[in-house]
Design an enzyme around this catalytic site. Structure first.
Site, PDB file in Angstrom:
ATOM      1  N   GLY A   1      13.282   7.174  -1.062  1.00 37.18           N
ATOM      2  CA  GLY A   1      14.807   6.988  -0.688  1.00 37.18           C
ATOM      3  C   GLY A   1      14.841   6.648  -1.288  1.00 37.18           C
TER       4      GLY A   1
ATOM      5  N   TYR B   1     -11.539  -0.663   3.716  1.00 34.04           N
ATOM      6  CA  TYR B   1      -9.844  -1.129   4.628  1.00 34.04           C
ATOM      7  C   TYR B   1      -9.646  -2.599   5.524  1.00 34.04           C
ATOM      8  CZ  TYR B   1      -8.575   3.163   1.900  1.00 34.04           C
ATOM      9  OH  TYR B   1      -7.508   3.849   0.685  1.00 34.04           O
TER      10      TYR B   1
END
Length: 323
Positions: A220, A53
């Site tokens: 959403g 990462y």
């Protein structure tokens, strides 16, 4: 905060796992430190990272950010169940990748140095390595455990038969074996219900879902698009594929009076065998929003509606595709 056992171990972890993949690449270090402080204050004690990462800003950057946060003291390291991963290429040299004994040992030492800690609670294979025999992998892992550098071992992106293979090999040398499996799992992608999830439950392996919001599709996305907020290309492609389902899903969430991301996380938390979904907040606001999912209770009719909108593979194998 609710806590549960990690697989069949005595180790207790929070029902939400803080994913740190964005730290360094999308979340600057000062903000990442604030997010980790807030997570710990909220009772999240399970942090997940990986040696690769940091990506374009530099592989290992995320572990370094976490290490400097630990170095601030106040028992931060002692409070955290720390998980990191090994497998991905750290350099262009051929032996700095995958799961050879050489790479496992050297990668672990490098992660410990970047993380500024003496031990890793959960060391995970980021992917299955078909080139390296299990005998070599478990021998290398046993050395790390004997040295006190690693407490538990886990996997990520394994098939069900990989889990069984790993456990049989570990048992043959008297080791506990895998205690967790990180898998892609969310309302829209339920493939692991066929074999990975049943195998994990049978073998006492806790499941840690990654991408619980399917890259934002379950968070959403339609409202965000209507507000003119940017949506990545991959998310747009997924939305195009699932638009009708997303419309129905967001309508149901509105009827429930809950945010779509909270419903998606609450659904995962209700699935048998799931230990803790990995949340990956880039901001403090996103973290606070994720915490709301712990207070969402989905009744049986709602679960039925969610399964109707987002049908799974039909159950566990082989009944899902055969009599």
């Amino acid at each position: 905060m609710e806590y549960t056992q990690l697989g069949r171990t005595g180790l207790k972890v929070s029902r939400l796992c803080l994913g740190t993949m964005n730290f360094g690449s999308q979340t600057l270090e000062p903000d990442a430190h604030l997010v980790m402080d807030r997570a710990l204050d909220a009772g999240i004690n399970f942090f997940d990272t990986a040696n690769v990462y940091g990506w374009d800003v530099g592989k290992g950057t995320t572990e370094q950010i976490i290490g400097r946060w630990f170095a601030k003291g106040d028992s931060r390291r002692d409070k955290v169940v720390l998980a990191t991963k090994v497998y991905g290429s750290m350099t262009e040299w051929p032996n700095d990748t995958y799961l050879s004994a050489r790479n496992i040992q050297r990668a672990c030492d490098a992660s410990l140095q970047r993380l500024q800690t003496d031990w890793i609670d959960l060391y995970q294979m980021h992917h299955v390595d078909r080139r390296t025999p299990w005998e070599e992998i478990w021998e290398a892992f046993s050395v790390l455990r004997q040295q006190g550098k690693v407490m538990y071992f886990g996997s990520s992106n394994f098939a069900g038969w990989h889990l069984a293979q790993a456990q049989a090999s570990a048992a043959s040398v008297g080791m506990l074996g895998l205690v967790s499996e990180q898998s892609l799992y969310n309302l829209a992608v339920r493939t692991i219900e066929l074999e990975v999830l049943p195998a994990a439950q049978q073998l006492g392996i806790g499941v840690i879902p990654w991408s619980p919001l399917y890259g934002g599709v379950l968070g959403g996305i339609l409202q965000k698009a209507n507000e003119g907020r940017a949506v990545g290309d991959r998310t747009q492609e997924r939305l195009a594929k699932h638009r009708d389902q997303v419309v129905r899903y967001e309508h149901l969430c509105a009827e429930l009076g809950e945010h779509p991301s909270d419903v998606a996380l609450a659904w995962l938390l209700a699935q048998p065998g799931v230990t803790a979904p990995i949340i990956g907040p880039r901001t403090m606001a996103q973290l606070d929003g994720n915490l709301n999912a712990l207070d969402v209770a989905l009744d049986e009719p709602t679960m039925t509606q969610l399964n109707d909108i987002w049908p799974g593979p039909g159950g566990a194998a082989p009944e899902a595709y055969a009599w």
